[in-house]
Motif scaffolding. Structure first.
Motif, short mmCIF file in Angstrom:
data_model
loop_
_atom_site.label_atom_id
_atom_site.label_comp_id
_atom_site.label_asym_id
_atom_site.label_seq_id
_atom_site.Cartn_x
_atom_site.Cartn_y
_atom_site.Cartn_z
N UNK A 161 31.45 38.32 23.95
CA UNK A 161 32.19 38.52 25.19
C UNK A 161 33.69 38.34 25.04
N UNK A 162 34.10 37.53 24.08
CA UNK A 162 35.52 37.26 23.88
C UNK A 162 35.93 35.85 24.28
N UNK A 163 35.05 35.14 24.96
CA UNK A 163 35.37 33.80 25.43
C UNK A 163 35.57 32.80 24.32
N UNK A 164 34.96 33.06 23.16
CA UNK A 164 35.05 32.12 22.05
C UNK A 164 36.48 31.97 21.55
N UNK A 165 37.30 32.99 21.75
CA UNK A 165 38.72 32.90 21.41
C UNK A 165 39.56 32.71 22.67
N UNK A 166 39.11 33.24 23.80
CA UNK A 166 39.90 33.19 25.02
C UNK A 166 40.09 31.76 25.53
N UNK A 167 39.03 30.95 25.51
CA UNK A 167 39.13 29.59 26.06
C UNK A 167 40.10 28.72 25.26
N UNK A 168 40.00 28.67 23.92
CA UNK A 168 41.00 27.89 23.18
C UNK A 168 42.43 28.35 23.42
N UNK A 169 42.65 29.67 23.50
CA UNK A 169 44.00 30.18 23.73
C UNK A 169 44.48 29.82 25.13
N UNK A 170 43.60 29.94 26.11
CA UNK A 170 43.97 29.58 27.48
C UNK A 170 44.37 28.11 27.58
N UNK A 171 43.65 27.26 26.88
CA UNK A 171 43.93 25.82 26.96
C UNK A 171 45.09 25.41 26.07
N UNK A 172 45.09 25.87 24.82
CA UNK A 172 46.08 25.40 23.86
C UNK A 172 47.44 26.06 24.07
N UNK A 173 47.46 27.38 24.24
CA UNK A 173 48.73 28.10 24.32
C UNK A 173 49.19 28.34 25.76
N UNK A 174 48.26 28.59 26.65
CA UNK A 174 48.63 28.93 28.02
C UNK A 174 48.47 27.76 28.98
N UNK A 175 48.03 26.59 28.46
CA UNK A 175 48.01 25.32 29.20
C UNK A 175 47.11 25.32 30.44
N UNK A 176 45.97 26.00 30.35
CA UNK A 176 44.98 25.94 31.42
C UNK A 176 44.16 24.66 31.28
N UNK A 177 43.85 23.98 32.40
CA UNK A 177 42.87 22.88 32.33
C UNK A 177 41.52 23.43 31.88
N UNK A 178 40.69 22.60 31.26
CA UNK A 178 39.44 23.06 30.66
C UNK A 178 38.55 23.82 31.63
N UNK A 179 38.29 23.24 32.80
CA UNK A 179 37.39 23.88 33.75
C UNK A 179 37.92 25.25 34.20
N UNK A 180 39.24 25.35 34.40
CA UNK A 180 39.80 26.63 34.85
C UNK A 180 39.87 27.64 33.70
N UNK A 181 40.01 27.16 32.47
CA UNK A 181 39.94 28.07 31.32
C UNK A 181 38.55 28.67 31.22
N UNK A 182 37.53 27.84 31.43
CA UNK A 182 36.15 28.31 31.37
C UNK A 182 35.87 29.31 32.48
N UNK A 183 36.30 28.99 33.71
CA UNK A 183 36.05 29.88 34.84
C UNK A 183 36.78 31.20 34.71
N UNK A 184 38.04 31.15 34.29
CA UNK A 184 38.84 32.38 34.14
C UNK A 184 38.31 33.23 33.00
N UNK A 185 37.89 32.58 31.92
CA UNK A 185 37.29 33.31 30.80
C UNK A 185 36.03 34.03 31.25
N UNK A 186 35.20 33.34 32.03
CA UNK A 186 33.95 33.94 32.50
C UNK A 186 34.22 35.23 33.28
N UNK A 187 35.21 35.18 34.16
CA UNK A 187 35.52 36.35 34.98
C UNK A 187 36.06 37.50 34.13
N UNK A 188 36.93 37.19 33.17
CA UNK A 188 37.52 38.25 32.35
C UNK A 188 36.49 38.91 31.45
#
Length: 268
Positions: A161-188
């Protein structure tokens, strides 16, 4: 292979994939794909057909599963809507592109590179502190667009799906909190999986030697069983994730990414 054993293994795979999708915001393709691949081989399907069919059917299951999971995350307030359209549009385009590229490139080499990338991600996840609020979420449209495109390419190339790379990037580089990185990744992932799915159906439409009940490279028997089970499980898992501490989710996600990376590199 006995049909009953075949179905039981699909059910087990649906439970694992749906659980990963709901808890961690990843599509579950890294569970769905190998299970389907080996089941197809055991059923007498040629390797050259079994691999793209496993990719395609995984994306079909992920598409349906993530609709359910994303709704639960959105209901919990964990989907950041500001840049979601950009992630989805670029992810859709990237997934279509990746699926067509996959027919002209050595998938083994791509898996090796993906494995290395997973190891780098794990190191960063261990060393870098995750944000715990929304204050510093990146407002860069370029970074979000690039993330969507890369996640989409991986989706099309490797049937994930792409989430395996999207979540670390959202959290590490784009500074998303964990729960919101997971939710946003799911939708994308809804968009990335749909793009890859459409491409694999078109690519496989006139391929000779496909098993019965196939729509392009999508195996409808596996799709129906995996979708029914994973869609049920993902909803419960997404609800459960609301009550799980961020640190626990981070550790779980590190272990999953590490396992996937070592598996892709052939260590496990």
């Amino acid at each position: 292979m006995d049909f009953i054993v075949y179905i039981i293994l699909l059910i087990i795979g649906g439970c694992f994939g749906g659980g990963m999708a709901g808890l961690l915001g990843v599509g579950g393709g890294l569970i769905f794909t190998p299970i389907q691949y080996y089941l197809l081989l055991a059923s007498g399907v040629e390797q050259s057909i079994a691999l793209p069919m496993a990719f395609a059917t995984s994306l079909a299951v992920i598409f349906v599963t993530m609709i359910r999971g994303s709704y639960e995350h959105w209901h919990n307030g964990f989907v950041v809507m500001d840049y979601l359209p950009l992630l989805m549009i670029l992810g859709f385009i990237g997934a279509i592109t990746g699926a067509f590229i996959s027919t002209h490139i050595d998938v083994g080499f791509l898996q090796f590179l993906f494995g290395l990338m997973c190891i780098v991600v794990v190191i960063n996840m261990i060393l870098i502190k995750y944000p715990d609020n929304d204050d510093n979420i990146s407002k860069s449209r370029i970074k979000h667009a690039l993330l969507g495109l890369v996640a989409g390419l991986l989706c099309g190339l490797l049937g994930v799906g792409g989430g395996i790379i999207m979540i670390p990037v959202l959290t590490i580089l784009l500074k998303y909190p964990t729960h919101k990185a997971i939710g946003t990744s799911s939708a994308s992932i809804i968009a990335t999986s749909l793009g890859g799915l459409i491409a694999y159906i078109i690519i496989g439409w006139n391929v000779v030697g496909l098993p019965e009940f196939s729509l392009g490279y999508v195996n409808m028997v596996q799709f129906i069983v995996l979708t029914l089970i994973s869609t049920i499980v993902v909803g419960y898992a997404a609800k459960l994730s609301k009550n799980v501490n961020d640190s626990i989710l981070k550790v779980f996600h590190i272990l999953v990414v590490l396992y996937i990376g070592l598996k892709m590199l052939g260590v496990l």
